[in-house]
Write an enzyme that holds these catalytic residues in place. Structure first.
Site, PDB file in Angstrom:
ATOM      1  N   SER A 104      15.898   3.640  -5.745  1.00 60.08           N
ATOM      2  CA  SER A 104      14.467   3.382  -5.891  1.00 60.08           C
ATOM      3  C   SER A 104      13.728   3.848  -4.638  1.00 60.08           C
ATOM      4  CB  SER A 104      14.218   1.901  -6.151  1.00 60.08           C
ATOM      5  OG  SER A 104      14.568   1.587  -7.477  1.00 60.08           O
TER       6      SER A 104
ATOM      7  N   GLY B 172       7.216  -0.300  -0.192  1.00 66.82           N
ATOM      8  CA  GLY B 172       7.275  -1.304   0.873  1.00 66.82           C
ATOM      9  C   GLY B 172       6.683  -0.786   2.180  1.00 66.82           C
TER      10      GLY B 172
ATOM     11  N   MET C  15      10.816   4.906  -4.430  1.00 67.92           N
ATOM     12  CA  MET C  15       9.458   4.360  -4.350  1.00 67.92           C
ATOM     13  C   MET C  15       9.417   2.841  -4.190  1.00 67.92           C
ATOM     14  SD  MET C  15       7.293   6.638  -3.788  1.00 67.92           S
ATOM     15  CE  MET C  15       5.973   5.431  -3.674  1.00 67.92           C
ATOM     16  N   ASP C  16      10.535   2.155  -4.303  1.00 67.13           N
ATOM     17  CA  ASP C  16      10.535   0.747  -3.883  1.00 67.13           C
ATOM     18  C   ASP C  16      10.590   0.688  -2.362  1.00 67.13           C
ATOM     19  OD1 ASP C  16      10.318  -0.202  -6.418  1.00 67.13           O
ATOM     20  OD2 ASP C  16      12.393  -0.846  -6.620  1.00 67.13           O
ATOM     21  N   HIS C  17      11.481   1.495  -1.773  1.00 63.93           N
ATOM     22  CA  HIS C  17      11.473   1.600  -0.308  1.00 63.93           C
ATOM     23  C   HIS C  17      10.082   1.981   0.185  1.00 63.93           C
ATOM     24  CE1 HIS C  17      15.546   1.259   1.278  1.00 63.93           C
ATOM     25  NE2 HIS C  17      16.018   1.966   0.286  1.00 63.93           N
TER      26      HIS C  17
END
Lengths: 408, 409
Positions: free
Chosen positions: A173, A180, A175-177
């Protein structure tokens, strides 16, 4: 060493990685991050809590390795927000906090009675940062996402892959990193604005907006030249706009071993050709030929690499200033590559239940106010008593009663 | 007023740091790009306006340097070195990505810059960190992404195909995200000090990539396991089910998490009926069972208990049938309306033209006087309502602001 963010308190509803990654940075630099979890569902609104990987195969709601990785140095309390008493406690905590952060689907916090207007009534200069896939405004604001969906929608999945194949996308992910990281920026920027003006605000961060901007010059190639990425085959191991050749990932000796090699200019190509030392290289001295016959060049170069070990190729080409990078496996970059350990990138934290375990550190060092990661993620409700008594002024007896009544 | 209005940032032009300067400019900082007299290398990177090369025509340079002012300095000459030092005395932040030898030669090491300006935040973004000799090597985004971890996790189920690196300078961009987080953190700290408050910030690009690989790092750190790449989905220790599906218009979608709540099964069944597909899908009966399920599903019984297995299999197969019947965009919208986190796999230009991003103001037209044309740029990634982000100028022409900046006291 002083802490950059000492004195700032975050009332934190974030979870997973897209939210928890943001407040992990703040906690590493000394902010007091108080993470709120739901006791009824044992904090499972964060799907990582209690899920693998596990150290020494010990399972349990407090034993999740990913959860520990993303929540170092934060405090953890439980509040059953279906009860009025928990809402009262939350109001006290918000009044004592600089920031409220969350990455629920749009509208969840408001449904609980803690939308921005309610937060502002509790504390007029509160900073509220929400991070959801499509933001709170716009045609898709009710749609749901997680990392791979954000990557798909924004163009980032499409632009990773090989010709004639479906998109390879991202094997994690990204785009989760990165969501954030943007959330951390938004919180820090809002704190800077308050430092200057005394004013709070609500920042409506949309992960897909941030992702869209990461397509690089492809967007201007579209708006200016009208060129579509869709109209050609993606070959993302090659240079996006074809000025470098060779520029690819090549098979090496061994099982699933690869090396990345690129040449920016004729000097680097000449150095590479000397390392190879085979007559075919003489046909590729001009960059025009290398670009025009790139398939052939890649095949010939691949013939050379596949009988050699990736780290041998890496050290040979490094000594000649040719851009090169072995495709490192996790064990290689964490245990073998001295640059990550020398940077202090894998700090050991102590978790109350898991024990000592290494986690992702921060890829930066500050000369005056550097980060620290020492404590693992909180066990469920680990700091409820201390936060309620020391910070919010409840007595031990009151806390006992709250627990008995299912408030905590 | 924007968040960083009044903050001056000196950026020594380099492809690795250009994105950090751009993000800070969007937050309102006065970012001054320092280029050599002949211009920075990125001015020669394609694509070009109308595909005609030229130092004022690189869309690569335009993209990463919008929002900045620009001057030229010949740092091999002592006069221009003095000009740079004068500028640094007025600056809040220096961002550079130079080899350590050049930093020594220019006397730009932090001990020197800090003496002249104790409030200066000096940020170095290098491949492996300032102290590491490897940082002086030639690298590209591709080679850094290979060394730093992302490449290992991306690619296809078929491991005879090479692993994949995504387009768009994602390696540099990841390091630049940390540069911006660092600058904001350091400014906040400095704002709470009565004097001084500057510091040196050492950022390693490969370290940034190493901690941006999700499970690949922490699975190794926690239990010593190694993830393996898979087509279009998370790398995993053991193979997992496919998540990409090709729709009626040949475009792909990511199916995300299959239906797992009764309301999701109910909406899926409704959609199937609306499309007139119930007849050719006998398993619809299991969707109905899913819709009427009492209490939560015990997901651990999937594959063990027949009924629950049939319900979940029907959910996935219904999605596949619908995908084969409708275009990818309709599949995405229909699934989302059913409550499923599904995404259409857009190309960058399809994403840019999507109604949602237009509605959120992601199209920013900027006038380019030298070419007399208006160019639509992507807007800032986020904005603060009380101190809006903004993009108000295109990338500087070579030496465009020499007169107004170099003459400054």
């Amino acid at each position: 060493m002083p802490s950059a963010l000492a004195g700032y308190r975050i009332c934190d509803f974030t979870g997973q990685l897209a939210g928890a990654g943001a407040t992990k940075w703040l906690a590493a630099f000394g902010a007091e991050v108080i993470r709120i979890e739901d006791p009824v569902r044992q904090g499972r609104w964060d799907i990582l809590r209690g899920n693998p990987p596990y150290k020494d195969e010990r399972r349990g709601i407090d034993m999740g390795g990913a959860f520990n990785n993303h929540n170092t140095d934060k405090l953890g309390i439980t509040l059953n927000l279906k009860t009025d008493k928990a809402k009262d406690i939350l109001r006290k905590l918000i009044a004592a906090s600089d920031v409220v952060s969350e990455n629920f689907a749009a509208g969840v916090l408001e449904k609980w009675g803690f939308g921005y207007d309610a937060l502002r009534e509790i504390r007029p200069d509160i900073i509220y940062v929400s991070n959801c896939g499509f933001g709170h405004v716009g045609p898709y604001s009710r749609f749901k996402t997680w990392g791979p969906i954000v990557q798909a929608i924004s163009g980032l999945t499409h632009t990773s892959g090989l010709p004639g194949q479906p998109p390879a996308g991202w094997g994690y992910s990204y785009m989760d990193h990165t969501g954030g990281y943007y959330m951390a920026m938004a919180i820090l920027a809002a704190l800077l604005h308050r430092q200057r003006t005394g004013e709070g605000q609500w920042v409506d961060l949309a992960c897909t907006d941030a992702a869209l901007t990461l397509n690089g010059p492809a967007l201007l190639d579209w708006t200016v030249n009208g060129r579509r990425v869709r109209s050609r085959d993606v070959y993302s191991n090659r240079d996006q706009f074809s000025s470098m050749a060779p520029h690819n990932i090549y098979r090496c000796a061994g099982d699933d071993e690869w090396v990345a090699i690129a040449c920016r200019d004729d000097t680097q190509w000449t150095a590479l050709a000397e390392c190879i030392g085979e007559p075919w290289t003489e046909a590729f001295t001009s960059v025009h030929t290398r670009l025009e016959k790139q398939d052939e060049l890649d095949q010939l170069l691949s013939n050379w690499t596949q009988t050699r070990h990736k780290f041998d190729i890496e050290s040979m080409l490094r000594s000649r200033q040719v851009p090169v990078g072995a495709v490192q496996k996790p064990a290689e970059r964490i245990e073998r590559d001295p640059t990550t350990a020398n940077f202090g990138l894998w700090p050991m934290v102590t978790h109350s239940a898991i024990g000592d375990v290494r986690v992702d550190g921060q890829p930066v060092h500050f000369s005056v106010t550097d980060w620290q990661q020492k404590r693992g993620a909180a066990c469920l409700s680990e700091h409820t008593r201390s936060v309620l008594t020391d910070l919010l002024g409840y007595t031990g007896d009151e806390v006992d009663t709250f627990y008995a009544e299912g408030v905590l | 007023m924007s968040v960083l209005t009044g903050i001056r940032i000196i950026e020594l032009a380099h492809e690795r740091t250009a994105f950090a300067g751009k993000l800070l400019a969007e937050l309102g900082a006065d970012v001054i790009l320092i280029e050599p007299p002949e211009g920075t290398a990125a001015r020669h990177y394609p694509p070009f306006v109308d595909d005609v090369p030229g130092i004022e025509r690189s869309l690569h340079f335009w993209h990463y340097n919008a929002g900045k002012r620009g001057i030229t300095l010949d740092l091999t000459r002592s006069g221009d070195q003095t000009r740079l030092r004068t500028l640094l005395a007025t600056a809040d932040v220096l961002i550079e990505s130079e080899p350590s030898e050049r930093i020594r030669a220019l006397r730009l090491n932090f001990e020197t810059t800090a003496k002249a300006n104790p409030r200066l935040i000096h940020v170095a973004v290098t491949p492996y960190g300032r102290k590491e000799p490897l940082s002086n090597l030639a690298e590209t985004d591709l080679t850094l992404m290979a060394s730093g971890g992302p490449v290992w996790s991306c690619g296809y189920d078929d491991h005879s195909l090479p692993p994949s690196r995504g387009w768009g300078f994602q390696g540099y961009q990841t390091a630049c995200h940390f540069a911006v987080m660092s600058v904001l953190t350091a400014l906040l700290y400095r704002g709470n000090q009565t004097s001084g408050g500057g510091q040196f910030i050492d950022i390693s690009i490969t370290a940034a990539l190493n901690v941006t690989t999700e499970g690949a790092s922490y699975n190794w750190l926690v239990e010593g396991s190694t993830l393996q790449r898979q087509t279009g989905r998370h790398a995993s220790i053991r193979p997992t089910g496919e998540t990409q599906i090709q729709c009626a218009d040949q475009r792909w979608a990511n199916t995300g998490v299959p239906p797992r709540f009764p309301v999701e099964f109910a909406r899926l069944l409704d959609w199937l009926r609306t499309l007139g597909l119930e007849e050719e899908f006998p398993e619809a009966v299991f969707l109905e069972m899913g819709a009427n399920w009492e209490g939560p599903f015990d997901l651990s019984r999937i594959g063990i208990e027949d009924t629950i297995t049939a319900v979940f299999t029907a959910g996935r197969e219904a999605l596949q049938l619908i995908a084969r019947t409708v275009p990818a965009q309709s599949f995405f919208e229909g699934c989302q309306q059913a409550g499923l986190a599904v995404g259409v796999i857009n190309s960058p230009e399809e994403a840019f033209e999507d109604i949602h991003f237009k509605a959120r103001g992601m199209h920013v037209p900027l006038y380019r006087a030298d070419l007399d044309r208006t160019v639509v740029h992507p807007g800032p990634p986020f904005s603060l309502p009380a101190a809006p982000s903004r993009l108000t100028r295109t990338a500087p022409r070579l030496g465009e602001h020499n007169a107004e900046i170099r003459g400054m006291p």
